[in-house]
Motif scaffolding. Structure first.
Motif, PDB file in Angstrom:
ATOM      1  N   ILE B   9       0.857  -1.185   0.000  1.00 35.19           N
ATOM      2  CA  ILE B   9       0.000   0.000   0.000  1.00 35.19           C
ATOM      3  C   ILE B   9       0.893   1.235   0.000  1.00 35.19           C
ATOM      4  O   ILE B   9       1.628   1.471   0.963  1.00 35.19           O
ATOM      5  N   GLY B  10       0.829   1.999  -1.088  1.00 34.16           N
ATOM      6  CA  GLY B  10       1.659   3.202  -1.209  1.00 34.16           C
ATOM      7  C   GLY B  10       2.687   3.003  -2.301  1.00 34.16           C
ATOM      8  O   GLY B  10       3.558   2.141  -2.187  1.00 34.16           O
ATOM      9  N   VAL B  30       0.869  -7.025  -5.672  1.00 32.44           N
ATOM     10  CA  VAL B  30      -0.019  -5.950  -6.101  1.00 32.44           C
ATOM     11  C   VAL B  30       0.447  -4.654  -5.452  1.00 32.44           C
ATOM     12  O   VAL B  30       0.652  -4.600  -4.235  1.00 32.44           O
ATOM     13  N   LEU B  31       0.624  -3.632  -6.265  1.00 37.23           N
ATOM     14  CA  LEU B  31       1.017  -2.321  -5.754  1.00 37.23           C
ATOM     15  C   LEU B  31      -0.214  -1.411  -5.818  1.00 37.23           C
ATOM     16  O   LEU B  31      -0.868  -1.318  -6.871  1.00 37.23           O
ATOM     17  N   CYS B  32      -0.534  -0.767  -4.704  1.00 37.50           N
ATOM     18  CA  CYS B  32      -1.759   0.044  -4.638  1.00 37.50           C
ATOM     19  C   CYS B  32      -1.444   1.477  -4.215  1.00 37.50           C
ATOM     20  O   CYS B  32      -0.515   1.712  -3.440  1.00 37.50           O
ATOM     21  N   ASP B  33      -2.256   2.382  -4.700  1.00 35.69           N
ATOM     22  CA  ASP B  33      -2.149   3.770  -4.237  1.00 35.69           C
ATOM     23  C   ASP B  33      -3.448   4.477  -4.591  1.00 35.69           C
ATOM     24  O   ASP B  33      -4.093   4.127  -5.595  1.00 35.69           O
ATOM     25  N   THR B  73      -0.873  -3.391 -10.689  1.00 37.47           N
ATOM     26  CA  THR B  73      -1.245  -2.192  -9.929  1.00 37.47           C
ATOM     27  C   THR B  73      -2.772  -2.139  -9.893  1.00 37.47           C
ATOM     28  O   THR B  73      -3.427  -2.430 -10.899  1.00 37.47           O
ATOM     29  N   LYS B  74      -3.302  -1.785  -8.727  1.00 36.49           N
ATOM     30  CA  LYS B  74      -4.777  -1.775  -8.564  1.00 36.49           C
ATOM     31  C   LYS B  74      -5.167  -0.780  -7.493  1.00 36.49           C
ATOM     32  O   LYS B  74      -4.364  -0.506  -6.585  1.00 36.49           O
ATOM     33  N   PRO B  75      -6.393  -0.315  -7.510  1.00 35.13           N
ATOM     34  CA  PRO B  75      -6.887   0.421  -6.338  1.00 35.13           C
ATOM     35  C   PRO B  75      -7.013  -0.572  -5.168  1.00 35.13           C
ATOM     36  O   PRO B  75      -7.309  -1.760  -5.405  1.00 35.13           O
ATOM     37  N   ALA B  89       3.170   1.156   3.161  1.00 44.16           N
ATOM     38  CA  ALA B  89       4.360   1.987   2.952  1.00 44.16           C
ATOM     39  C   ALA B  89       3.922   3.383   2.516  1.00 44.16           C
ATOM     40  O   ALA B  89       4.405   3.929   1.520  1.00 44.16           O
ATOM     41  N   ILE B  90       2.998   3.946   3.272  1.00 43.78           N
ATOM     42  CA  ILE B  90       2.482   5.273   2.907  1.00 43.78           C
ATOM     43  C   ILE B  90       3.223   6.353   3.703  1.00 43.78           C
ATOM     44  O   ILE B  90       4.176   6.057   4.432  1.00 43.78           O
TER      45      ILE B  90
END
Lengths: 174, 287
Positions: B9-10, B30-33, B73-75, B89-90
């Motif tokens: 997350i981030g 999965v990478l999200c932001d 990458t996804k919401p 990791a925000i």
């Protein structure tokens, strides 16, 4: 005029040991390790002291060195003893690298005392997280006495409690 | 616990680096932001980095093709609730982190392990935002920048984290090319505490705001001490403001220990907005 003999003193000793050595050799040119002391103070009191260096915490045979006279002879003396001197005019108590290492080691001992991590994990963290050339405990191994003496000198000269050695470090020195 | 799928997350520098590293271990990642532009940018950068590694023959085209297919990458809302590990990791903002964890706790299965990449907040404090059951599965995994190159991961168990979880992840990281360090939930963990002396002592060695002295200390630390960078050039690179904030926060948290007292020269630079390379002026001046 007679040629004065040169002496290189790289011994570990107390301030009194160093002073006594210089007093015994007033007729010589001396280059002395002063890792744990204030080189300016020694220069002011002992004219036979021609150069100073900091070898005692070095792991790579490189050392800070300063010569107030006869730099070439002083350099040759250290080189003949297997050292690579790095000449500097930055003359501070404990020199630059040793005092920085001593304070890093001290904080690592405080952290270990407070059970932040094992000594192995602290060494590993400093080597692989911030690329230190050695971990603090690896650095200190066998040199605890020198580190404590350096920290105590800094504390005495500055009056700053930041240099108070960790109990576990003092215990290794006992 | 062995991670089988990971959500990060981030998508800032740290998050993207962590995601890249996990994908390089051939794990579905999965990478999200919430910021779609940032997310797209992160993916482009990771792909470019992998392509460069192929050019340099550090990775094969086949390996990179697999890694690309493993990294999505996804919401956050669209991520499968069955991920085995979620790493936050925000931004270092306690309220935001707590709110994100509270929401993740609702979304993910009870078996999902939660980790935070925080460098400054106690794990115990972040754990208060999730259910008591999840608290046993929440720990700190503190990576170092760049996460694909620097091998250290500080593995931090909070007071209620299942100790075997931290130990298992420690072993897993060790088996996968990292150099983990297990540490207690204490201010600055290991690195951000022990490294304070590297900067603090340098600031006490110099007699004032004098570039020639900064240069000399840096030179000696490199040439004699074998450090990759001297303390002043490194503070300028990290950001004098960031370094000062970390020092102040560790000092406060450790009951204002005299060993960690922030130095007035560093504060002066912060007050003058001399943050280092990013502002073209810190201890040094940059063209």
């Amino acid at each position: 005029m007679s040629i004065r003999e040169w002496i290189l003193d790289l011994s570990v000793g107390t301030k009194q040991d160093k002073e006594a050595f210089l007093t015994l050799h007033v007729d010589k040119n001396v280059v002395m390790d002063l890792t744990c002391f204030d080189p300016q103070d020694f220069y002011a009191r002992f004219p036979q002291l021609k150069g100073v260096c900091a070898t005692l915490l070095s792991e790579n045979k490189r050392c800070e060195a300063h010569f107030r006279e006869n730099e070439l002879e002083g350099l040759a003396l250290l080189q003949a003893a297997g050292w690579t001197p790095v000449v500097t005019n930055m003359l501070v108590t404990g020199f630059v690298v040793p005092r920085t290492i001593a304070t890093i080691v001290n904080e690592a001992f405080y952290s270990w005392e407070e059970k932040v991590a094992t000594q192995g994990d602290i060494d590993r963290a400093m080597c692989f997280g911030v690329n230190y050339p050695r971990g603090p405990f690896a650095w200190a191994k066998g040199k605890e006495k020198i580190i404590v003496l350096l920290l105590q000198t800094l504390q005495e000269r500055t009056g700053d409690r930041r240099y108070q050695p960790a109990k576990s470090l003092l215990a290794l020195n006992a | 616990m062995t991670p089988t799928s990971v959500a990060i997350i981030g998508a800032g520098t740290m998050g993207a680096g962590i995601a890249q590293w996990f994908a390089q271990q051939m794990l579905p990642t999965v990478l999200c932001d919430t910021n779609e532009v940032q997310l797209a940018k992160a993916l482009v950068n990771i792909h470019a980095s992998w392509d460069k590694l192929v050019e340099k023959e550090k990775l094969t085209a086949c390996q990179v093709s697999q890694m690309k297919s493993l990294l999505e990458t996804k919401p956050i809302a669209s991520v499968s609730p069955k991920m085995s590990l979620v790493i936050e990791a925000i931004i270092e903002d306690l309220a935001i982190k707590k709110s994100v964890f509270a929401s993740l706790d609702q979304q993910f299965a009870p078996t999902t392990v939660f980790a935070t990449n925080t460098s400054s907040f106690p794990i115990a404090l972040l754990a208060t935002s999730v259910s008591p059951e999840r608290q046993k599965k929440l720990l700190g995994l503190h990576f170092f920048n760049p996460a694909t190159l620097l091998k250290l991961v500080e593995v931090i168990a909070g007071p209620v984290t299942d100790p075997s979880l931290a130990q298992n992840l420690y072993t897993w990281f060790e088996q996968n090319g990292k150099e983990p360090a297990l540490c207690a939930d204490t201010p600055g963990f290991i690195v951000n505490r022990v490294a304070r002396s590297f900067y603090g002592e340098a600031l006490r060695i110099v007699s004032g705001d004098d570039e020639a002295q900064f240069k000399e200390v840096d030179r000696l630390m490199r040439e004699v001490g074998e450090f990759k960078m001297g303390p002043f050039e490194l503070m300028d690179l990290i950001g004098v403001d960031i370094n000062y904030a970390v020092t102040s926060s560790v000092w406060e948290a450790l009951e204002k220990s005299p060993r960690l007292t922030p130095h007035p020269l560093q504060k002066k630079l912060v007050d003058e907005k001399r943050f280092g390379k990013k502002t073209k002026r810190g201890f040094y001046v940059y063209p």
